[in-house]
Write an enzyme that holds these catalytic residues in place. Structure first.
Site, PDB file in Angstrom:
ATOM      1  N   SER A  98       0.830  -1.200   0.000  1.00 58.69           N
ATOM      2  CA  SER A  98       0.000   0.000   0.000  1.00 58.69           C
ATOM      3  C   SER A  98       0.873   1.262   0.000  1.00 58.69           C
ATOM      4  O   SER A  98       1.648   1.468  -0.925  1.00 58.69           O
ATOM      5  CB  SER A  98      -0.955  -0.044   1.205  1.00 58.69           C
ATOM      6  OG  SER A  98      -1.930   0.950   1.113  1.00 58.69           O
ATOM      7  N   ASP A 321       4.261  24.119  -0.297  1.00 57.15           N
ATOM      8  CA  ASP A 321       5.707  23.900  -0.318  1.00 57.15           C
ATOM      9  C   ASP A 321       6.045  22.439  -0.047  1.00 57.15           C
ATOM     10  O   ASP A 321       6.513  22.078   1.031  1.00 57.15           O
ATOM     11  CB  ASP A 321       6.372  24.818   0.726  1.00 57.15           C
ATOM     12  CG  ASP A 321       7.895  24.730   0.679  1.00 57.15           C
ATOM     13  OD1 ASP A 321       8.421  24.336  -0.372  1.00 57.15           O
ATOM     14  OD2 ASP A 321       8.542  25.046   1.699  1.00 57.15           O
ATOM     15  N   HIS A 374      -7.350  -5.296  -1.696  1.00 58.09           N
ATOM     16  CA  HIS A 374      -6.153  -4.575  -1.274  1.00 58.09           C
ATOM     17  C   HIS A 374      -5.377  -5.323  -0.197  1.00 58.09           C
ATOM     18  O   HIS A 374      -4.170  -5.156  -0.052  1.00 58.09           O
ATOM     19  CB  HIS A 374      -6.568  -3.190  -0.758  1.00 58.09           C
ATOM     20  CG  HIS A 374      -5.438  -2.273  -0.440  1.00 58.09           C
ATOM     21  ND1 HIS A 374      -4.668  -1.676  -1.407  1.00 58.09           N
ATOM     22  CD2 HIS A 374      -4.940  -1.842   0.741  1.00 58.09           C
ATOM     23  CE1 HIS A 374      -3.756  -0.906  -0.847  1.00 58.09           C
ATOM     24  NE2 HIS A 374      -3.891  -0.998   0.457  1.00 58.09           N
TER      25      HIS A 374
END
Length: 399
Positions: A98, A321, A374
């Site tokens: 993952s 940023d 998953h």
């Protein structure tokens, strides 16, 4: 034992962000298989807890601190360790599950010299410039709608059950009921059960069984109908925000490179209009749709353990940023052997987006399957590990 043998090293990168690696208690599953080939050991990095993060003097200080916990710095930490523990600083094999797979692609981008082989299970990230969170959640909402449809096809009786719970919550004082922890369960909170319930291999069954015990039995004539303590307690145990707050705080910024996320999941959800309006669906007798792996700003108001970090989460969501996490040129020229499992019905890492990224990683070997969700590495780790390692070693066909 093999303690004195010169065995190679494998680094496991856990999913998340903000989750610790599993602590094995026995040699089983993929860990048992890996220990047959690789040196055994377990790291223990310093955890950031709800209480420890409150030691920071201000939200701004904590936000600046947490900016160092993304995949770019995880790779720097890994390289620091490798150079000091691996004999002759030889490259090692990594396995990323993952979000650990996201870290593996960052590793391939900026420190490929440290890698011998890379295994990725359900974890190939989108790699475009800017913040890809909008793209991710647009794709995820499409997938979550399909998973909702499958769930209610499997358990059609739950349309009524979930609708009754939503109406009960919305009609309660304050629009919800108190949870054992002191928070409030409201309709939009109930919808977050899809995070686990619709994405794991046995999630449908777990979710359905949870709803079977939603109401307290009426053992005294005339007693009011109310949600059971067991149900409310189970709801809270489905999330890990009390033990793993980084998962919520950093969830969207793991997708950012030089751009802000600006609460992408919330914006994409709102773009769907009333489709995810639980109260409206319940009143009209339509299925209430659950949400998936998404973090919303209201969670920092309604979940007690996250309330302390509302300002931090807002600061991070507006921050532009963010340094690069991937290098397209390096991935295009990749020389490190890579094998990856891509799960067709993955609720967390979108299959289509993962395939697009895989096209940019030179030499990657892909195993595309709908045999697992998953959680494939957890559900049948030996099979997944053997399949990927076999592809790298020429013992399995390439897909």
């Amino acid at each position: 034992g093999k303690e004195d043998q010169p065995m190679p090293y494998l680094l496991y990168l856990q999913g998340g962000p903000g989750f610790e690696s599993p602590r094995p208690t026995e040699s089983s599953g993929w860990i048992g298989r890996a220990c047959e080939e690789y040196r055994r050991g377990t790291g223990l990095s310093t955890a950031l807890t709800v209480s420890s993060m409150r030691q920071m003097k201000s939200a701004k200080d904590l936000a600046c601190f947490l900016k160092h916990f993304r995949s770019d710095n995880i790779v720097k930490d890994a390289e620091f360790i490798r150079l000091r523990i691996v004999p002759e600083a030889r490259p090692w094999t990594i396995l990323g599950q993952s979000y650990g797979g996201f870290c593996a692609v960052t590793y391939l981008s900026f420190a490929p010299q440290g890698l011998k082989q890379v295994l990725i299970t359900g974890g190939i990230p989108p790699i475009c410039d800017g913040c890809t969170a909008d793209t991710v959640y647009q794709a995820c909402f499409e997938q979550i709608i399909r998973q909702n449809e499958k769930y209610y096809e499997r358990f059609p009786q739950d349309v009524q059950v979930v609708g009754d719970i939503v109406k009960y919550l919305s009609d309660s004082e304050g629009g919800g009921v108190p949870l054992p922890s002191g928070g409030m369960l409201m309709p939009r909170g109930l919808q977050t059960l899809g995070l686990t319930g619709l994405g794991a291999s046995n999630g449908f069954e777990q979710l359905h069984y949870m709803f079977e015990g939603a109401w307290d039995p009426v053992i005294t004539p005339g007693a009011p109908k109310q949600l059971s303590y067991n149900f409310l307690n189970a709801f809270e145990r489905w999330s890990a925000f009390n033990t793993n707050p980084l998962y919520a705080i950093l969830h969207e910024v793991i997708y950012c490179q030089g751009a802000a996320s600006r609460w992408a999941a919330e914006r994409v959800r709102n773009a769907h209009g009333s489709k995810f309006d639980a109260v409206k669906a319940a009143k009209e007798g339509h299925p209430v749709l659950f949400t998936g792996e998404m973090i919303f700003p209201w969670m920092f108001d309604e979940i007690p353990d996250l309330e302390h970090f509302k300002e931090v989460a807002n600061l991070l969501s507006e921050d532009k940023d963010w340094p690069p996490l991937y290098d397209l040129a390096a991935l295009k020229n990749n020389k490190v052997p890579v094998a990856a499992s891509l799960y067709y019905d993955d609720l967390y890492v979108n299959f289509k987006l993962a395939m697009e990224t895989a096209d940019h990683i030179s030499g990657i070997r892909r195993w595309v399957t709908n045999e697992y969700m998953h959680s494939g590495l957890r559900d049948n780790g030996i099979h997944v590990y053997d399949q990927l390692m076999g592809m790298l070693n020429g013992k399995k066909p390439l897909f």
